[in-house]
Design an enzyme around this catalytic site. Structure first.
Site, PDB file in Angstrom:
ATOM      1  N   ASP A   1       3.200  -2.820  11.554  1.00  0.00           N
ATOM      2  CA  ASP A   1       2.923  -3.258  10.333  1.00  0.00           C
ATOM      3  C   ASP A   1       3.956  -4.387  10.358  1.00  0.00           C
ATOM      4  OD1 ASP A   1       1.779  -3.578   8.064  1.00  0.00           O
ATOM      5  OD2 ASP A   1       3.133  -2.335   7.113  1.00  0.00           O
TER       6      ASP A   1
ATOM      7  N   TYR B   1       4.965  -8.085   7.746  1.00  0.00           N
ATOM      8  CA  TYR B   1       5.543  -8.584   6.422  1.00  0.00           C
ATOM      9  C   TYR B   1       5.148 -10.222   6.077  1.00  0.00           C
ATOM     10  CZ  TYR B   1       9.116  -7.844   2.755  1.00  0.00           C
ATOM     11  OH  TYR B   1       9.951  -8.024   1.464  1.00  0.00           O
TER      12      TYR B   1
ATOM     13  N   HIS C   1       4.471 -12.003  -1.328  1.00  0.00           N
ATOM     14  CA  HIS C   1       5.028 -10.572  -1.432  1.00  0.00           C
ATOM     15  C   HIS C   1       6.223 -10.545  -1.207  1.00  0.00           C
ATOM     16  CE1 HIS C   1       4.735  -6.341  -0.833  1.00  0.00           C
ATOM     17  NE2 HIS C   1       5.342  -6.413   0.255  1.00  0.00           N
TER      18      HIS C   1
ATOM     19  N   ARG D   1      16.372  -6.762  -4.404  1.00  0.00           N
ATOM     20  CA  ARG D   1      17.777  -7.461  -4.451  1.00  0.00           C
ATOM     21  C   ARG D   1      17.828  -8.546  -5.340  1.00  0.00           C
ATOM     22  NH1 ARG D   1      15.337  -7.268   0.587  1.00  0.00           N
ATOM     23  NH2 ARG D   1      14.709  -9.334   0.455  1.00  0.00           N
TER      24      ARG D   1
ATOM     25  N   GLU E   1      -0.495  -0.642  -0.593  1.00  0.00           N
ATOM     26  CA  GLU E   1      -0.303  -2.235  -0.142  1.00  0.00           C
ATOM     27  C   GLU E   1      -1.791  -2.331   0.571  1.00  0.00           C
ATOM     28  OE1 GLU E   1       4.365  -2.376   0.925  1.00  0.00           O
ATOM     29  OE2 GLU E   1       2.951  -1.938   2.637  1.00  0.00           O
TER      30      GLU E   1
ATOM     31  N   ASP F   1      -1.826   0.808   3.381  1.00  0.00           N
ATOM     32  CA  ASP F   1      -0.526   1.231   3.818  1.00  0.00           C
ATOM     33  C   ASP F   1       0.094   1.896   2.735  1.00  0.00           C
ATOM     34  OD1 ASP F   1       1.579   1.707   5.389  1.00  0.00           O
ATOM     35  OD2 ASP F   1       2.730  -0.087   5.021  1.00  0.00           O
TER      36      ASP F   1
ATOM     37  N   ARG G   1       7.813   4.314  -2.615  1.00  0.00           N
ATOM     38  CA  ARG G   1       8.739   3.316  -2.958  1.00  0.00           C
ATOM     39  C   ARG G   1      10.207   3.831  -3.277  1.00  0.00           C
ATOM     40  NH1 ARG G   1       6.506  -0.958  -0.719  1.00  0.00           N
ATOM     41  NH2 ARG G   1       4.630  -1.638  -1.848  1.00  0.00           N
TER      42      ARG G   1
ATOM     43  N   GLN H   1      11.470   5.063   0.383  1.00  0.00           N
ATOM     44  CA  GLN H   1      11.693   3.839   1.019  1.00  0.00           C
ATOM     45  C   GLN H   1      12.970   3.158   0.747  1.00  0.00           C
ATOM     46  OE1 GLN H   1       8.747   0.961   0.457  1.00  0.00           O
ATOM     47  NE2 GLN H   1       9.528  -0.705   1.769  1.00  0.00           N
TER      48      GLN H   1
ATOM     49  N   TYR I   1      15.739   2.652   3.782  1.00  0.00           N
ATOM     50  CA  TYR I   1      15.326   1.689   4.567  1.00  0.00           C
ATOM     51  C   TYR I   1      16.433   0.792   5.080  1.00  0.00           C
ATOM     52  CZ  TYR I   1      15.681  -2.325   1.362  1.00  0.00           C
ATOM     53  OH  TYR I   1      16.181  -3.405   0.405  1.00  0.00           O
TER      54      TYR I   1
ATOM     55  N   LYS J   1       6.922   5.385   4.582  1.00  0.00           N
ATOM     56  CA  LYS J   1       5.508   4.911   5.157  1.00  0.00           C
ATOM     57  C   LYS J   1       4.634   5.808   5.950  1.00  0.00           C
ATOM     58  CE  LYS J   1       6.282   0.542   3.541  1.00  0.00           C
ATOM     59  NZ  LYS J   1       5.203  -0.436   3.113  1.00  0.00           N
TER      60      LYS J   1
ATOM     61  N   THR K   1      -1.623   6.090   6.574  1.00  0.00           N
ATOM     62  CA  THR K   1      -2.182   4.954   6.270  1.00  0.00           C
ATOM     63  C   THR K   1      -3.561   4.741   6.408  1.00  0.00           C
ATOM     64  OG1 THR K   1      -0.338   3.894   7.438  1.00  0.00           O
ATOM     65  CG2 THR K   1      -2.259   2.597   7.596  1.00  0.00           C
TER      66      THR K   1
END
Length: 421
Positions: free
Chosen positions: A138, A140, A145, A154, A211, A245, A249, A252, A256, A265, A269
């Site tokens: 997968d 990004y 996004h 962040r 997603e 997907d 959250r 994650q 992560y 994740k 899927t």
């Protein structure tokens, strides 16, 4: 999140449609006409354990497993398999020959009498995962996004990682939990830690998200230690599907750092039951957005065919449209993703699936996940919620190329045994 208000119709409910009479009398504007012809695997109530390859034509499935001799395509033995993998492995020349023969069969009136008994109403069949998934990666690839999520996760740092515009970022997912549309999605249990929690907690995810993505299905494999160049993309990628997907959250966010997505994740899927051949999107090819930095040669597509695809995606939650993400806005193309995925010598296998990453556009009604749509505040998915993705692309002579929908309903998390806190 408020529903999107727009006059644009979904591909399944176009206002141009008029009632059709039979399996080969398509309604006007049907996105599953002779220019689309996606492949899938189905079974019928009278033979529930017999899986057959079919092609979607309008609201019917044409059984390709045992066509009459007069319309039997070359390499018909590949279509007698219970999965698409033998056809996928056969390579581009075979893909084009079979597709041309199927298209000739469904468009020639003289064949209708022979083919009509092999047409099954879509509502009467069971659709299955159309291919055996080998590996799953997968990416990004949407700048919108990645920027939006970076600002949420962040807030005091850079929205985009320093490497983001130099290479397609991705992670290796779990092939064993790829499920076909219509499969319920069970809310995952997992470990999470909020800002006010002194120690991690364990239990059902409270921030379950979607997603909206596009998946690419690999057909012909590649050799180990031989990277796949940009201009070899069509030789290896068989087709395109929609993909959701699902993402926890809260799980994650806690797990992560530093290695990336894992249990947040890997629980599910969802993919479409229909794989639309890559050649169906020739009219929808488009240039990707302008790049801000020079790319290394293996990613530089300035002289290549346009790598973007003008797909119009629609996301609904419980029947209400919440977003229409434009795939044409993706910064990194599928060809660049494939080139990067193999540049270190990693080989491709028949049935590999790689996904675009969440598709989001620059506008508030073009965001491809609830995290973005709600600026991280929720609400997220509740038990019983049903999410559906649909999409279409412009085809030749004003036709629409439809992608099979992806639907999943959220079920409650399994009960916990013992003290898990």
């Amino acid at each position: 999140m408020p529903p999107v208000q727009s006059p644009e119709p979904s591909p399944e409910q176009s206002p141009e449609k008029s009632p059709a009479q039979g399996p080969f009398d398509l309604a006007e504007g049907d996105p599953f006409g002779p220019h689309t012809l996606p492949y899938g695997v189905f079974s019928t109530p009278d033979a529930p354990t017999r899986r057959r390859i079919g092609v979607r034509f309008g609201d019917h499935v044409l059984d390709l497993s045992d066509l009459p001799a007069a319309v039997r395509p070359p390499h018909a033995d590949l279509l007698a398999a219970p999965t698409l993998n033998p056809l996928l492995a056969a390579g581009r020349t075979v893909w084009r020959e079979v597709r041309a023969a199927v298209r000739a069969a469904v468009t020639e009136p003289a064949h209708r009498t022979a083919l009509t008994p092999l047409c099954h109403p879509l509502a009467d069949v069971t659709l299955h995962l159309p291919f055996e998934v080998a590996d799953y990666v997968d990416f990004y690839a949407s700048e919108h996004h990645a920027t939006n999520v970076g600002r949420i996760f962040r807030p005091n740092g850079s929205a985009l990682p320093a490497n983001w515009k130099h290479l397609p970022i991705g992670y290796h997912g779990r092939a064993g939990t790829i499920v076909v549309t219509g499969t319920p999605v069970v809310r995952p249990n997992g470990q999470r830690k909020g800002g006010d929690d002194a120690t991690p907690l364990f239990g059902p995810s409270t921030r379950l998200d979607i997603e909206a993505e596009v998946g690419f299905v690999v057909g012909a494999p590649s050799n180990h230690h031989e990277p796949v160049a940009l201009d070899a993309f069509r030789d290896h990628v068989f087709g395109v599907c929609l993909l959701n997907d699902w993402s926890a959250r809260d799980i994650q966010a806690w797990e992560y750092v530093p290695l990336g997505p894992f249990l947040g994740k890997s629980f599910a899927t969802s993919v479409s039951a229909w794989i639309t051949p890559l050649d169906a999107f020739d009219e929808a090819r488009t240039q990707p957005p302008a790049r801000d930095f020079p790319l290394l040669p293996y990613l530089d597509d300035a002289a290549a065919e346009p790598g973007g695809i003008d797909l119009r995606i629609e996301v609904t939650v419980n029947g209400e449209t919440v977003s229409r993400p434009p795939f044409a806005s993706m910064y990194w193309t599928a060809a660049q993703q494939l080139a990067h995925m193999t540049v270190n010598g990693a080989s491709l296998r028949t049935g590999d699936l790689f996904a675009s990453g969440t598709v989001s556009g620059p506008e508030p009604d073009q965001l491809g996940c609830l995290l973005e749509l709600t600026k991280g505040q929720g609400p997220f998915l509740q038990d019983g919620d049903e999410v559906t993705l649909t999409a279409w692309a412009p085809g030749p002579d004003g036709a629409r190329i439809g992608l099979g929908e992806v639907t999943g309903r959220v079920l409650p998390a399994p009960a916990l045994g013992g003290d898990q806190a």
